[in-house]
Design a protein around this motif. Structure first.
Motif, PDB file in Angstrom:
ATOM      1  N   LEU A  38      14.708  -4.352  20.828  1.00 49.11           N
ATOM      2  CA  LEU A  38      13.928  -5.475  20.323  1.00 49.11           C
ATOM      3  C   LEU A  38      12.507  -5.499  20.876  1.00 49.11           C
ATOM      4  CD1 LEU A  38      16.622  -8.301  20.412  1.00 49.11           C
ATOM      5  CD2 LEU A  38      15.648  -7.192  18.398  1.00 49.11           C
ATOM      6  N   SER A  39      12.264  -4.767  21.970  1.00 48.89           N
ATOM      7  CA  SER A  39      10.916  -4.762  22.542  1.00 48.89           C
ATOM      8  C   SER A  39      10.191  -3.454  22.264  1.00 48.89           C
ATOM      9  CB  SER A  39      10.986  -5.018  24.054  1.00 48.89           C
ATOM     10  OG  SER A  39      11.771  -4.015  24.674  1.00 48.89           O
ATOM     11  N   GLY A  40      10.768  -2.660  21.347  1.00 47.79           N
ATOM     12  CA  GLY A  40      10.061  -1.453  20.914  1.00 47.79           C
ATOM     13  C   GLY A  40      10.218  -0.279  21.850  1.00 47.79           C
ATOM     14  N   ASN A  41      11.111  -0.352  22.833  1.00 43.76           N
ATOM     15  CA  ASN A  41      11.282   0.744  23.772  1.00 43.76           C
ATOM     16  C   ASN A  41      12.342   1.752  23.333  1.00 43.76           C
ATOM     17  OD1 ASN A  41       9.524   0.355  26.170  1.00 43.76           O
ATOM     18  ND2 ASN A  41      10.493  -1.653  26.137  1.00 43.76           N
ATOM     19  N   LEU A  42      13.038   1.475  22.227  1.00 42.41           N
ATOM     20  CA  LEU A  42      14.143   2.338  21.823  1.00 42.41           C
ATOM     21  C   LEU A  42      14.289   2.250  20.311  1.00 42.41           C
ATOM     22  CD1 LEU A  42      16.520   3.941  23.282  1.00 42.41           C
ATOM     23  CD2 LEU A  42      17.890   1.914  22.831  1.00 42.41           C
ATOM     24  N   ALA A  43      14.459   3.413  19.672  1.00 42.09           N
ATOM     25  CA  ALA A  43      14.675   3.402  18.222  1.00 42.09           C
ATOM     26  C   ALA A  43      16.145   3.102  17.931  1.00 42.09           C
ATOM     27  CB  ALA A  43      14.301   4.758  17.642  1.00 42.09           C
ATOM     28  N   ILE A  44      16.410   2.473  16.801  1.00 40.10           N
ATOM     29  CA  ILE A  44      17.797   2.172  16.438  1.00 40.10           C
ATOM     30  C   ILE A  44      18.262   3.137  15.343  1.00 40.10           C
ATOM     31  CG2 ILE A  44      17.804  -0.238  17.137  1.00 40.10           C
ATOM     32  CD1 ILE A  44      17.157  -0.980  14.247  1.00 40.10           C
ATOM     33  N   ASP A  45      19.585   3.357  15.303  1.00 37.75           N
ATOM     34  CA  ASP A  45      20.133   4.280  14.303  1.00 37.75           C
ATOM     35  C   ASP A  45      20.269   3.603  12.941  1.00 37.75           C
ATOM     36  OD1 ASP A  45      20.301   6.157  16.271  1.00 37.75           O
ATOM     37  OD2 ASP A  45      22.388   5.700  16.777  1.00 37.75           O
ATOM     38  N   SER A  46      20.757   2.362  12.973  1.00 44.18           N
ATOM     39  CA  SER A  46      20.895   1.645  11.708  1.00 44.18           C
ATOM     40  C   SER A  46      20.748   0.159  11.966  1.00 44.18           C
ATOM     41  CB  SER A  46      22.265   1.941  11.082  1.00 44.18           C
ATOM     42  OG  SER A  46      23.284   1.476  11.944  1.00 44.18           O
ATOM     43  N   GLY A  47      20.566  -0.607  10.918  1.00 50.43           N
ATOM     44  CA  GLY A  47      20.365  -2.035  11.053  1.00 50.43           C
ATOM     45  C   GLY A  47      18.915  -2.406  10.802  1.00 50.43           C
ATOM     46  N   GLU A  48      18.614  -3.685  11.032  1.00 53.68           N
ATOM     47  CA  GLU A  48      17.301  -4.180  10.639  1.00 53.68           C
ATOM     48  C   GLU A  48      16.793  -5.161  11.690  1.00 53.68           C
ATOM     49  OE1 GLU A  48      15.413  -5.608   6.380  1.00 53.68           O
ATOM     50  OE2 GLU A  48      17.362  -6.375   6.978  1.00 53.68           O
ATOM     51  N   ILE A  49      15.497  -5.065  12.016  1.00 53.50           N
ATOM     52  CA  ILE A  49      14.880  -6.042  12.920  1.00 53.50           C
ATOM     53  C   ILE A  49      13.853  -6.817  12.110  1.00 53.50           C
ATOM     54  CG2 ILE A  49      13.462  -6.348  14.984  1.00 53.50           C
ATOM     55  CD1 ILE A  49      14.702  -3.750  16.049  1.00 53.50           C
ATOM     56  N   LEU A  50      13.922  -8.160  12.192  1.00 57.76           N
ATOM     57  CA  LEU A  50      13.000  -9.003  11.446  1.00 57.76           C
ATOM     58  C   LEU A  50      12.126  -9.767  12.421  1.00 57.76           C
ATOM     59  CD1 LEU A  50      15.527 -10.582   8.913  1.00 57.76           C
ATOM     60  CD2 LEU A  50      14.020  -8.625   8.529  1.00 57.76           C
ATOM     61  N   PHE A  51      10.817  -9.814  12.139  1.00 57.99           N
ATOM     62  CA  PHE A  51       9.888 -10.609  12.934  1.00 57.99           C
ATOM     63  C   PHE A  51       9.270 -11.639  11.995  1.00 57.99           C
ATOM     64  CE2 PHE A  51       5.797 -11.614  14.854  1.00 57.99           C
ATOM     65  CZ  PHE A  51       6.180 -11.879  16.169  1.00 57.99           C
ATOM     66  N   ASP A  52       9.457 -12.934  12.290  1.00 61.37           N
ATOM     67  CA  ASP A  52       9.018 -14.003  11.384  1.00 61.37           C
ATOM     68  C   ASP A  52       9.587 -13.800   9.981  1.00 61.37           C
ATOM     69  OD1 ASP A  52       7.669 -15.529  13.185  1.00 61.37           O
ATOM     70  OD2 ASP A  52       5.690 -14.670  12.732  1.00 61.37           O
ATOM     71  N   GLY A  53      10.790 -13.256   9.926  1.00 60.67           N
ATOM     72  CA  GLY A  53      11.430 -13.050   8.640  1.00 60.67           C
ATOM     73  C   GLY A  53      11.039 -11.782   7.934  1.00 60.67           C
ATOM     74  N   GLU A  54      10.044 -11.056   8.464  1.00 60.29           N
ATOM     75  CA  GLU A  54       9.612  -9.823   7.829  1.00 60.29           C
ATOM     76  C   GLU A  54      10.244  -8.630   8.561  1.00 60.29           C
ATOM     77  OE1 GLU A  54       7.428  -9.577   5.226  1.00 60.29           O
ATOM     78  OE2 GLU A  54       7.384 -11.776   5.103  1.00 60.29           O
ATOM     79  N   PRO A  55      10.746  -7.640   7.852  1.00 58.55           N
ATOM     80  CA  PRO A  55      11.310  -6.473   8.537  1.00 58.55           C
ATOM     81  C   PRO A  55      10.208  -5.690   9.261  1.00 58.55           C
ATOM     82  CG  PRO A  55      11.632  -6.343   6.142  1.00 58.55           C
ATOM     83  CD  PRO A  55      10.846  -7.578   6.399  1.00 58.55           C
ATOM     84  N   VAL A  56      10.498  -5.261  10.490  1.00 57.47           N
ATOM     85  CA  VAL A  56       9.540  -4.442  11.240  1.00 57.47           C
ATOM     86  C   VAL A  56      10.267  -3.224  11.784  1.00 57.47           C
ATOM     87  CG1 VAL A  56       7.884  -6.208  11.957  1.00 57.47           C
ATOM     88  CG2 VAL A  56       9.978  -5.875  13.275  1.00 57.47           C
ATOM     89  N   GLN A  57       9.506  -2.170  11.989  1.00 57.98           N
ATOM     90  CA  GLN A  57      10.064  -0.987  12.639  1.00 57.98           C
ATOM     91  C   GLN A  57       9.229  -0.677  13.860  1.00 57.98           C
ATOM     92  OE1 GLN A  57      10.536   2.095   9.626  1.00 57.98           O
ATOM     93  NE2 GLN A  57      12.738   1.779   9.792  1.00 57.98           N
TER      94      GLN A  57
ATOM     95  N   THR B 250       7.909   1.379  16.793  1.00 61.46           N
ATOM     96  CA  THR B 250       7.863   2.774  17.237  1.00 61.46           C
ATOM     97  C   THR B 250       7.359   2.877  18.668  1.00 61.46           C
ATOM     98  OG1 THR B 250       5.710   2.908  16.187  1.00 61.46           O
ATOM     99  CG2 THR B 250       7.580   3.792  14.963  1.00 61.46           C
ATOM    100  N   SER B 251       6.743   1.807  19.188  1.00 57.64           N
ATOM    101  CA  SER B 251       6.261   1.874  20.572  1.00 57.64           C
ATOM    102  C   SER B 251       6.207   0.462  21.141  1.00 57.64           C
ATOM    103  CB  SER B 251       4.869   2.489  20.622  1.00 57.64           C
ATOM    104  OG  SER B 251       3.916   1.535  20.216  1.00 57.64           O
ATOM    105  N   PRO B 252       6.246   0.343  22.463  1.00 57.17           N
ATOM    106  CA  PRO B 252       6.146  -0.978  23.088  1.00 57.17           C
ATOM    107  C   PRO B 252       4.820  -1.659  22.749  1.00 57.17           C
ATOM    108  CG  PRO B 252       6.710   0.697  24.727  1.00 57.17           C
ATOM    109  CD  PRO B 252       6.402   1.408  23.451  1.00 57.17           C
ATOM    110  N   ASN B 253       3.770  -0.825  22.565  1.00 61.57           N
ATOM    111  CA  ASN B 253       2.471  -1.414  22.252  1.00 61.57           C
ATOM    112  C   ASN B 253       2.511  -2.206  20.951  1.00 61.57           C
ATOM    113  OD1 ASN B 253       1.576  -0.173  24.516  1.00 61.57           O
ATOM    114  ND2 ASN B 253       0.511   1.497  23.467  1.00 61.57           N
ATOM    115  N   GLN B 254       3.317  -1.681  20.019  1.00 59.90           N
ATOM    116  CA  GLN B 254       3.425  -2.356  18.730  1.00 59.90           C
ATOM    117  C   GLN B 254       4.073  -3.728  18.909  1.00 59.90           C
ATOM    118  OE1 GLN B 254       5.758  -0.071  16.049  1.00 59.90           O
ATOM    119  NE2 GLN B 254       5.251  -1.329  14.270  1.00 59.90           N
ATOM    120  N   ALA B 255       5.100  -3.781  19.760  1.00 63.25           N
ATOM    121  CA  ALA B 255       5.750  -5.057  20.036  1.00 63.25           C
ATOM    122  C   ALA B 255       4.787  -5.995  20.737  1.00 63.25           C
ATOM    123  CB  ALA B 255       7.003  -4.827  20.886  1.00 63.25           C
ATOM    124  N   SER B 256       4.018  -5.431  21.690  1.00 66.98           N
ATOM    125  CA  SER B 256       3.035  -6.255  22.394  1.00 66.98           C
ATOM    126  C   SER B 256       2.044  -6.861  21.424  1.00 66.98           C
ATOM    127  CB  SER B 256       2.271  -5.406  23.418  1.00 66.98           C
ATOM    128  OG  SER B 256       3.138  -4.959  24.415  1.00 66.98           O
TER     129      SER B 256
END
Lengths: 364, 253, 328
Positions: free
Chosen positions: B51-70, B72-78
């Motif tokens: 959830l903090s961008g430090n690890l890629a997931i194999d399957s599933g979905e992460i939503l931020f403010d309801g929008e799907p996000v992927q 790729t790096s902690p900086n992106q989460a920051s």
């Protein structure tokens, strides 16, 4: 680093006492700083020799020469302070100095002439030669993860070896006259050696960069905790490369200063320069474990061995005593650093005073 | 409170043959403290890393403010306003609180000063002071090295730093572990103040009393899967421990 | 625990203070008499401290000074290194001796600092080594080093009349004395076509380096018949290297200088001959010239002292006096 060690006994001061803590703190911190205490030690040594040999030691002309002889080491010491604050070490400075002097001398000899033009080219060439070795050191340390002690031990041998290969081991004794006349033995205002003025400028710039810029801040941060710095986004590798590059460039510059002072590349010389500079940095209160240190301390740390040697020679003491005395000062300085560190990490007074530590008994 | 600020839907992650996350769910709303609990190896830290961008997931979905996000790096989460306070705090012990607060994000001077790398020291100090005041952080001094401070003070500084950078979600990994009673109380108070600023706080802890004291909801992980999501006021320590160990089960809400 | 560490600290400080004090009390004998009372103050700066050659020179200086009623202080850098010798010379000049006897470690680098002494009114005598344009010095005293090099060749030739490959192990380029020895040897080799000159290698005054050079050279040219080692440490290392290569039977080593280590090697047969300088004579002459100059008497600008060839045969007899001393 035991920054994850949790101290439960420390009293938790309720709410913020910041305003009080900062008032008057500056003076108190200055008095507690190891570099200031080392300055007192230096002044005591100067006072003792002045009392013993007022006509010989306590002369402006003598102090002038002591300062002049410490100038080249001071230039290298600035870079070394940065490196040791990152908890690194640079053994290659003396060899890089010789290498850069050789390359600069060869280039200047090839161009020919005695004017400022060729001298300026020589200065630039020397700095670039040193910079190249510094970058090589930095890349090997930061990227290839070889320990600094090993990398710089290796480059120490390599730089000297290349200097000997380039010259066949024969010193180059030709340098533009302006270098020797103006930089090596010239004076400002009649008595202040140009060499020392140059060193002072570099020391002041180095101190400003270390204490007031982001580059300096990162230097402390990387030495304090490489992992923490990396986590908050400091580009640790790149910073380490820059710091070693800085040390290399300053050693290269010292190479041209040495050429100016001695008028020869002195390939066989500078054999103990690295250890002398490291000793000065450590005596000046910079921690070998990183995160702590000042340029001011390094300068004071340079003068203690220099003044001891000068005073011993003037008072006619056997030359071997100087090494004994400097060695003792070095060990005491590191001991105080250790004591201070362990005290700081216990959560006690972080800047425990040398005098309080040694002169009064600690509670319990 | 209609859209969760951060939501994980059925995420999975394998490490070799080990299923660290198995169709796990997680959600948190703004201004909420959600405790994330589970036994050792239940997948808490894997989930936090995902959830903090430090690890890629194999399957599933992460939503931020309801929008799907992927991520790729902690900086992106920051950049989205998500920060993590790790257990080791990532503080440089020789630097003072202000220097740590702005490490890596120094406020630079304008114009020529910036070119030479000069910083706005006074401004950083003032802003740090305000940030510490807001959180009621008990920082002994702004000029002493943090290495000389107590664990509680260092925790407070680390949290204040994360909050000053992240305005949406803060992950706190075991912030009360090994703290004394009074220091724990201060840290929990700090967490409440962060929540009151409208920031979502994910509180990872093994300490059930602290979970009960500070959280609004509890999400329980077991063997990489979501075991339960409970409202703190409607549950008990016994129930939570039972869910963590698998002694009792409860439908996922 | 805490207290113990504090006590340790006090001990450490005390110890260093003690060292300082003993150091100072040792040194409470600087020439008290100024020049007008007749007791001249002479300072001697060695090329490197702890070398028997310079110690023997110091013995000669002290003996001559005692005779003349002058006081002597001796200083030397820890290594043969101009960057270490210059600060030393600066400090010696600050102590304002009447005369400075100095073995310069570099012809160029040491010129300005030594000239500064002459400019300050100190009578400078260059001993053993010299500098570029030494016109400021009242006198220069050294061995006839070119002749010494030739003598070394003669010694090798005596042992190997059929000729063969010969090598020179020297200190560092740029030192006037060793350069001259090398030149003397080179010239003599060139004049004799039966010898094949392999060139000169530099040991940087490190016996270990000299040993490495010699082992490597013997690896490349196992038929080397003679090696000339131009100074004390080079000879020491050369002998070690030859021994390591197991060539002690076939290689004639000629050393320069006659320190206790060389003499021992000569006795053991590791080294076949030594070219001994006369450091004590250099020292005595230097004091005489310095005092003559101080008194305004005539001074000899350049003096060349001789040398003695030491072999196992003459060591017990006429050569005994030529052996260097490790203390006066």
């Amino acid at each position: 680093m035991s920054d994850t060690k949790i101290d439960e006994s420390g009293p938790e001061t309720t709410l913020i006492d910041l305003r009080n803590a900062e008032r008057g703190g500056a003076v108190r911190r200055l008095l507690r700083a190891q570099s200031f205490q080392i300055l007192l030690v230096l002044l005591v040594i100067v006072a003792i020799f002045s009392a013993i040999a007022p006509d010989y030691f306590a002369q402006l002309s003598n102090f002038r020469l002591i300062v002049q002889n410490a100038s080249i080491l001071a230039v290298i010491g600035v870079g070394m302070t940065f490196i040791i604050i990152t908890s690194g070490i640079d053994l290659s400075v003396g060899s890089v100095l010789v290498f850069s002097g050789v390359v600069a001398a060869m280039v200047m000899r090839a161009i020919g002439g005695d004017g400022w033009g060729v001298a300026f080219i020589g200065i630039v060439v020397a700095i670039l030669s040193g910079l190249a070795w510094g970058i090589l050191n930095g890349v090997l340390i930061a990227k290839a993860k070889v320990p600094p002690l090993i990398v710089t031990l290796g480059s120490m041998g390599m730089a000297l070896g290349f200097a000997q290969i380039l010259t066949g081991g024969i010193d180059i004794r030709e340098a533009p006259a302006v270098l020797s006349d103006v930089i090596g033995y010239g004076n400002v205002l009649g008595t202040v050696p140009v060499l020392s003025v140059i060193a002072l400028v570099i020391v002041v710039i180095g101190a400003i960069v270390l204490h007031y810029t982001r580059f300096g801040r990162y230097t402390y941060a990387v030495g304090s905790s490489e992992e923490a710095s990396r986590r908050v986004g400091v580009k640790v590798d790149r910073h380490l490369i820059k710091v070693y590059a800085l040390s290399g460039a300053l050693s290269g510059f010292a190479g041209i200063l040495s050429l100016a002072q001695f008028n020869t590349t002195a390939i066989a010389g500078q054999s103990t320069t690295n250890l002398n500079v490291i000793a000065a940095v450590v005596i000046g209160g910079t921690s070998l474990f990183g995160g702590l240190g000042t340029i001011f301390g390094t300068v004071v740390g340079l003068f203690i061995p220099a003044v001891l040697q000068n005073g011993f020679v003037i008072t006619g003491v056997q030359p071997f005593w100087q090494q004994v005395a400097v060695g003792a000062v070095l060990i005491v300085a590191v001991y105080v650093d250790q004591a201070r560190r362990s005290s700081a990490l216990r959560g006690g007074q972080s800047t425990s005073s040398l005098w309080r530590r040694l002169v009064t008994r600690s509670p319990k | 409170m209609t859209v969760p600020v951060l939501e994980a839907k059925g995420i999975s992650r394998m490490f070799g043959h080990v299923r660290a996350l198995d169709n796990a769910h997680f959600d948190i709303y703004p201004g909420e403290v959600v405790a994330l609990i589970g036994d050792n190896g239940a997948g808490k830290s894997t989930l936090v890393k995902a959830l903090s961008g430090n690890l890629a997931i194999d399957s599933g979905e992460i939503l931020f403010d309801g929008e799907p996000v992927q991520f790729t790096s902690p900086n992106q989460a920051s950049a989205l306003g998500i920060e993590t306070v790790h257990q080791d705090l990532a503080l440089a012990p020789h630097l003072d609180p202000v220097q740590n607060m702005y490490l890596g994000r120094e406020i630079m001077q304008d114009g020529i000063g910036k070119l030479f790398g000069f910083m706005k020291t006074a401004e950083m100090r003032e802003k740090s002071r305000i940030a510490f005041d807001e959180l009621g952080a008990t920082v002994r001094s702004l000029t002493l090295p943090v290495g000389s401070m107590s664990g509680g003070q260092r925790q407070a500084i680390a949290i204040a730093r994360a909050v000053s950078w992240a305005n949406r979600v803060v992950f706190l990994d075991e912030p009360t572990a090994a703290l004394g009673v009074r220091q724990t109380k201060n840290v929990l108070e700090t967490i409440r103040r962060v929540r009151d600023k409208g920031i979502a706080v994910v509180f990872i802890s093994h300490s059930m009393p602290h979970v009960m004291e500070v959280s609004d909801r509890v999400q329980v992980l077991r063997l990489g899967a979501s075991a339960a999501t409970l409202t703190t006021s409607k549950t008990s320590m016994e129930e939570l421990v039972g869910l963590m160990t698998g002694a009792s089960t409860k439908g996922i809400s | 625990m805490k207290w113990n560490r504090t006590a340790l600290g006090i001990l450490a400080l005390g110890a260093s203070a003690g060292l300082l004090l003993t150091g100072c009390s040792n040194g409470s004998t600087p020439g008290a008499g100024s020049s007008d009372s007749g007791a001249y103050k002479i300072a001697f700066v060695q090329g490197v401290a702890g070398d028997e050659f310079y110690i023997s020179m110091q013995c000669g200086i002290e003996a001559a000074a005692k005779k003349a009623g002058a006081t002597v202080t001796t200083q030397g850098p820890a290594k043969f290194d101009p960057t270490l010798q210059k600060p030393l010379v600066d400090s010696v000049v600050a102590s304002k001796p009447d005369a400075l006897l100095i073995a310069a470690t570099d012809v160029t680098a040491m010129r300005t600092p030594i000239k500064a002494a002459a400019d300050a009114g100190i009578k400078v005598v260059l001993v053993d080594t010299t500098v570029d344009d030494p016109s400021f010095a009242v006198s220069q005293i050294s061995s006839d080093n070119v002749g010494g090099g030739k003598a070394a060749f003669d010694a090798i030739k005596q042992a190997n009349p059929d000729g063969g490959k010969v090598l020179v192990v020297s200190v560092d380029p740029g030192i006037s004395t060793t350069d001259a020895r090398v030149k003397g040897f080179e010239d003599a080799t060139a004049a004799d076509s039966s010898f094949d000159y392999l060139g000169v290698q530099y040991s940087h005054n490190e016996p270990a380096t000299a040993a490495e050079i010699v082992t490597a050279a013997l690896q490349k040219d196992p038929d080397i018949v003679g090696i000339f080692a131009t100074n004390l440490f080079s000879a020491e290392g050369t002998a070690t290297g030859v021994k390591q290569a197991d060539k002690a039977d076939s290689v004639t080593i000629v050393g320069f200088d006659a320190g206790p280590a060389q003499v021992k090697q000569l006795q053991e047969g590791t080294v076949q001959a030594l070219v001994a300088q006369e450091p004590a004579t250099i020292g005595t002459d230097a004091v005489e010239q310095a005092i003559a100059s101080l008194k305004g008497e005539t001074v000899t600008a350049e003096i060349q002292t001789g040398f003695t060839i030491l072999t196992r045969d003459n060591l017990a007899g006429e050569g005994a006096d030529a052996v260097y001393k490790s203390s006066c």
